[in-house]
Write a protein that holds these residues in place. Structure first.
Motif, PDB file in Angstrom:
ATOM      1  N   MET A 192       0.700  -1.222   0.099  1.00  0.00           N
ATOM      2  CA  MET A 192      -0.371   0.328   0.254  1.00  0.00           C
ATOM      3  C   MET A 192       0.934   1.167  -0.386  1.00  0.00           C
ATOM      4  O   MET A 192       0.319   2.062  -0.999  1.00  0.00           O
ATOM      5  CB  MET A 192      -1.255  -0.090   1.231  1.00  0.00           C
ATOM      6  N   LEU A 193       1.899   1.037   0.879  1.00  0.00           N
ATOM      7  CA  LEU A 193       2.545   2.719   0.577  1.00  0.00           C
ATOM      8  C   LEU A 193       3.946   2.397  -0.762  1.00  0.00           C
ATOM      9  O   LEU A 193       3.809   3.726  -1.275  1.00  0.00           O
ATOM     10  CB  LEU A 193       3.498   1.957   1.780  1.00  0.00           C
ATOM     11  N   ASP A 194       4.225   1.483  -1.488  1.00  0.00           N
ATOM     12  CA  ASP A 194       4.787   1.584  -2.212  1.00  0.00           C
ATOM     13  C   ASP A 194       3.446   2.252  -3.523  1.00  0.00           C
ATOM     14  O   ASP A 194       3.954   3.168  -4.533  1.00  0.00           O
ATOM     15  CB  ASP A 194       5.040   0.061  -2.656  1.00  0.00           C
ATOM     16  N   ALA A 195       2.596   1.688  -3.588  1.00  0.00           N
ATOM     17  CA  ALA A 195       0.715   2.544  -4.720  1.00  0.00           C
ATOM     18  C   ALA A 195       0.718   3.528  -4.279  1.00  0.00           C
ATOM     19  O   ALA A 195       1.111   4.400  -5.053  1.00  0.00           O
ATOM     20  CB  ALA A 195       0.406   1.303  -3.955  1.00  0.00           C
ATOM     21  N   ILE A 196       0.971   3.852  -2.810  1.00  0.00           N
ATOM     22  CA  ILE A 196       1.075   6.023  -3.111  1.00  0.00           C
ATOM     23  C   ILE A 196       2.019   5.964  -3.032  1.00  0.00           C
ATOM     24  O   ILE A 196       1.599   7.522  -3.632  1.00  0.00           O
ATOM     25  CB  ILE A 196       0.296   5.599  -1.546  1.00  0.00           C
ATOM     26  N   ILE A 197       2.656   5.877  -2.395  1.00  0.00           N
ATOM     27  CA  ILE A 197       3.923   7.306  -3.652  1.00  0.00           C
ATOM     28  C   ILE A 197       4.620   6.883  -4.915  1.00  0.00           C
ATOM     29  O   ILE A 197       4.204   7.836  -5.704  1.00  0.00           O
ATOM     30  CB  ILE A 197       5.811   6.433  -2.438  1.00  0.00           C
ATOM     31  N   HIS A 198       3.309   5.633  -5.037  1.00  0.00           N
ATOM     32  CA  HIS A 198       3.339   5.169  -6.910  1.00  0.00           C
ATOM     33  C   HIS A 198       2.880   6.332  -6.909  1.00  0.00           C
ATOM     34  O   HIS A 198       3.184   7.272  -8.831  1.00  0.00           O
ATOM     35  CB  HIS A 198       3.449   4.318  -7.280  1.00  0.00           C
ATOM     36  N   GLU A 199       1.640   5.873  -7.115  1.00  0.00           N
ATOM     37  CA  GLU A 199       0.408   7.097  -7.522  1.00  0.00           C
ATOM     38  C   GLU A 199       0.956   8.537  -7.249  1.00  0.00           C
ATOM     39  O   GLU A 199       0.482   9.198  -8.586  1.00  0.00           O
ATOM     40  CB  GLU A 199      -0.199   7.146  -6.589  1.00  0.00           C
ATOM     41  N   TRP A 200       1.390   9.124  -6.484  1.00  0.00           N
ATOM     42  CA  TRP A 200       1.739  10.062  -5.986  1.00  0.00           C
ATOM     43  C   TRP A 200       2.755  11.039  -6.877  1.00  0.00           C
ATOM     44  O   TRP A 200       2.989  11.726  -7.775  1.00  0.00           O
ATOM     45  CB  TRP A 200       2.334  10.947  -5.284  1.00  0.00           C
ATOM     46  N   HIS A 201       3.741  10.227  -7.526  1.00  0.00           N
ATOM     47  CA  HIS A 201       4.971  10.742  -8.267  1.00  0.00           C
ATOM     48  C   HIS A 201       4.151  10.284  -9.686  1.00  0.00           C
ATOM     49  O   HIS A 201       4.288  11.361 -10.301  1.00  0.00           O
ATOM     50  CB  HIS A 201       5.449   9.229  -8.177  1.00  0.00           C
ATOM     51  N   GLU A 202       3.593   9.944  -9.932  1.00  0.00           N
ATOM     52  CA  GLU A 202       2.651   9.513 -11.388  1.00  0.00           C
ATOM     53  C   GLU A 202       2.403  10.978 -11.747  1.00  0.00           C
ATOM     54  O   GLU A 202       2.196  11.010 -12.576  1.00  0.00           O
ATOM     55  CB  GLU A 202       1.791   8.323 -11.457  1.00  0.00           C
ATOM     56  N   ASN A 203       1.125  11.958 -10.397  1.00  0.00           N
ATOM     57  CA  ASN A 203       1.075  12.569 -10.682  1.00  0.00           C
ATOM     58  C   ASN A 203       2.048  13.643 -11.094  1.00  0.00           C
ATOM     59  O   ASN A 203       1.060  14.199 -11.159  1.00  0.00           O
ATOM     60  CB  ASN A 203      -0.209  12.805  -9.458  1.00  0.00           C
ATOM     61  N   ALA A 204       2.408  13.749 -10.390  1.00  0.00           N
ATOM     62  CA  ALA A 204       3.709  15.076 -10.525  1.00  0.00           C
ATOM     63  C   ALA A 204       3.964  14.895 -11.764  1.00  0.00           C
ATOM     64  O   ALA A 204       4.273  16.099 -12.401  1.00  0.00           O
ATOM     65  CB  ALA A 204       4.710  14.372  -9.015  1.00  0.00           C
ATOM     66  N   ILE A 205       4.365  13.748 -12.357  1.00  0.00           N
ATOM     67  CA  ILE A 205       5.046  13.702 -13.682  1.00  0.00           C
ATOM     68  C   ILE A 205       3.752  14.511 -14.669  1.00  0.00           C
ATOM     69  O   ILE A 205       4.034  15.073 -15.981  1.00  0.00           O
ATOM     70  CB  ILE A 205       5.226  12.374 -14.379  1.00  0.00           C
ATOM     71  N   ALA A 206       2.437  14.176 -13.932  1.00  0.00           N
ATOM     72  CA  ALA A 206       1.418  14.637 -15.223  1.00  0.00           C
ATOM     73  C   ALA A 206       1.211  15.725 -15.237  1.00  0.00           C
ATOM     74  O   ALA A 206       1.219  16.804 -15.569  1.00  0.00           O
ATOM     75  CB  ALA A 206       0.227  13.875 -15.038  1.00  0.00           C
ATOM     76  N   ILE A 207       1.569  16.557 -13.421  1.00  0.00           N
ATOM     77  CA  ILE A 207       0.969  17.872 -13.415  1.00  0.00           C
ATOM     78  C   ILE A 207       2.104  18.691 -14.197  1.00  0.00           C
ATOM     79  O   ILE A 207       2.272  19.578 -14.809  1.00  0.00           O
ATOM     80  CB  ILE A 207       1.213  17.779 -11.640  1.00  0.00           C
ATOM     81  N   SER A 208       3.394  18.078 -14.325  1.00  0.00           N
ATOM     82  CA  SER A 208       4.896  19.188 -14.609  1.00  0.00           C
ATOM     83  C   SER A 208       4.728  18.273 -16.406  1.00  0.00           C
ATOM     84  O   SER A 208       5.730  19.071 -16.589  1.00  0.00           O
ATOM     85  CB  SER A 208       6.069  18.593 -13.729  1.00  0.00           C
ATOM     86  N   SER A 209       4.131  17.727 -17.059  1.00  0.00           N
ATOM     87  CA  SER A 209       4.309  17.332 -17.966  1.00  0.00           C
ATOM     88  C   SER A 209       3.239  18.562 -18.911  1.00  0.00           C
ATOM     89  O   SER A 209       2.329  18.901 -18.550  1.00  0.00           O
ATOM     90  CB  SER A 209       3.720  16.040 -18.695  1.00  0.00           C
ATOM     91  N   PRO A 210       4.016  19.828 -20.042  1.00  0.00           N
ATOM     92  CA  PRO A 210       3.198  20.921 -20.507  1.00  0.00           C
ATOM     93  C   PRO A 210       2.041  20.106 -21.641  1.00  0.00           C
ATOM     94  O   PRO A 210       1.841  20.616 -21.784  1.00  0.00           O
ATOM     95  CB  PRO A 210       4.667  21.434 -21.149  1.00  0.00           C
ATOM     96  N   ASP A 211       2.896  19.036 -22.235  1.00  0.00           N
ATOM     97  CA  ASP A 211       1.229  17.786 -22.989  1.00  0.00           C
ATOM     98  C   ASP A 211       0.629  17.494 -22.702  1.00  0.00           C
ATOM     99  O   ASP A 211      -0.391  18.010 -23.568  1.00  0.00           O
ATOM    100  CB  ASP A 211       2.883  16.698 -23.599  1.00  0.00           C
ATOM    101  N   LEU A 212       1.167  16.849 -21.256  1.00  0.00           N
ATOM    102  CA  LEU A 212       0.083  16.693 -20.766  1.00  0.00           C
ATOM    103  C   LEU A 212      -1.074  17.848 -20.443  1.00  0.00           C
ATOM    104  O   LEU A 212      -2.790  17.899 -20.535  1.00  0.00           O
ATOM    105  CB  LEU A 212       0.154  15.144 -19.747  1.00  0.00           C
ATOM    106  N   ALA A 213      -0.561  18.293 -19.517  1.00  0.00           N
ATOM    107  CA  ALA A 213      -1.872  19.743 -19.669  1.00  0.00           C
ATOM    108  C   ALA A 213      -2.134  20.579 -20.077  1.00  0.00           C
ATOM    109  O   ALA A 213      -3.414  20.710 -20.251  1.00  0.00           O
ATOM    110  CB  ALA A 213      -0.583  20.683 -18.700  1.00  0.00           C
ATOM    111  N   ALA A 214      -2.007  20.787 -21.856  1.00  0.00           N
ATOM    112  CA  ALA A 214      -2.138  21.664 -23.022  1.00  0.00           C
ATOM    113  C   ALA A 214      -3.240  20.394 -23.937  1.00  0.00           C
ATOM    114  O   ALA A 214      -4.494  20.567 -23.987  1.00  0.00           O
ATOM    115  CB  ALA A 214      -1.018  21.475 -23.889  1.00  0.00           C
ATOM    116  N   ALA A 215      -3.349  18.768 -23.382  1.00  0.00           N
ATOM    117  CA  ALA A 215      -4.193  17.992 -23.520  1.00  0.00           C
ATOM    118  C   ALA A 215      -5.565  18.135 -22.501  1.00  0.00           C
ATOM    119  O   ALA A 215      -6.802  18.080 -22.957  1.00  0.00           O
ATOM    120  CB  ALA A 215      -3.884  16.455 -23.784  1.00  0.00           C
TER     121      ALA A 215
END
Length: 160
Positions: A122-145
C-alpha cells in the motif's frame, strides 16, 4: 513478524555452537518458535526463520524510503528548496494542501504495518501514484491535452 516483535528479536535464547552441533534438530525447532542466538567465542549469530529476515530487510528498506519521502514533504512545507534532481524532488509540484494530504496518506499507511500484511505494498502504491500525478502535473504535453477544447461528436446508434 511485526514491528512489535522486533523489540524482542534480541531477547532470545542463547545457544552455544557446541550445543548446536550436538542437537541441531532441537535448536532448529526452537528457531521456528522464536529467534535464537548462537554464540561461539566472542561472536554471536542470529538464527531466524527466512520469512522473518525477509520482513526485517523489507522493513528497514521501506522505512528508509518512508522517512526520506516524508522529510522532503515536510521540508517543502517549511519553504525549503528541493531540486528536481533529488529522488523525491517531484514532490515540489504539489502545493501545501496537497503535501499535507500526501503526508497524511503515507503516515496512515505506515501505521498499518503491524496489522496488515499488505501495508508495504500500500505504501509503495501511494508513493507511486503521487509520483505519477507529479509527472502528469509537470508535463506540458499532458497539461495542453487536458486543457484543450475538443469537438465532441455524439455517438450514433449502430445500424442494427
Amino acid at each position: 513478524m511485526s514491528f512489535g516483535t522486533l523489540s524482542n528479536v534480541y531477547s532470545d535464547e542463547l545457544i552455544t555452537a557446541t550445543e548446536l552441533n550436538r542437537q541441531p534438530g532441537r535448536i532448529l525447532d526452537k528457531a521456528l518458535e522464536h529467534p535464537v542466538t548462537i554464540t561461539r567465542n566472542d561472536q554471536s549469530f542470529a538464527l531466524l526463520r527466512r520469512e522473518e529476515v525477509t520482513f526485517l530487510v523489507k522493513a528497514a528498506t521501506q522505512s528508509k524510503t518512508v522517512f526520506e519521502v516524508l522529510t522532503v514533504a515536510f521540508c517543502l512545507l517549511m519553504g525549503k528548496e528541493i531540486g528536481f534532481e533529488h529522488p523525491y524532488g517531484w514532490l515540489r509540484v504539489f502545493d501545501a494542501e496537497e503535501l499535507q494530504e500526501f503526508i497524511k496518506e503515507v503516515s496512515e499507511a505506515f501505521r498499518l504495518i503491524d496489522c496488515s500484511s499488505t501495508a508495504w505494498d500500500m505504501l509503495d502504491a501511494i508513493i507511486h501514484e503521487w509520483h505519477e500525478n507529479a509527472i502528469a502535473i509537470s508535463s506540458p504535453d499532458l497539461a495542453a491535452a487536458f486543457s484543450a477544447e475538443t469537438d465532441e461528436v455524439p455517438l450514433t446508434k449502430p445500424p442494427g
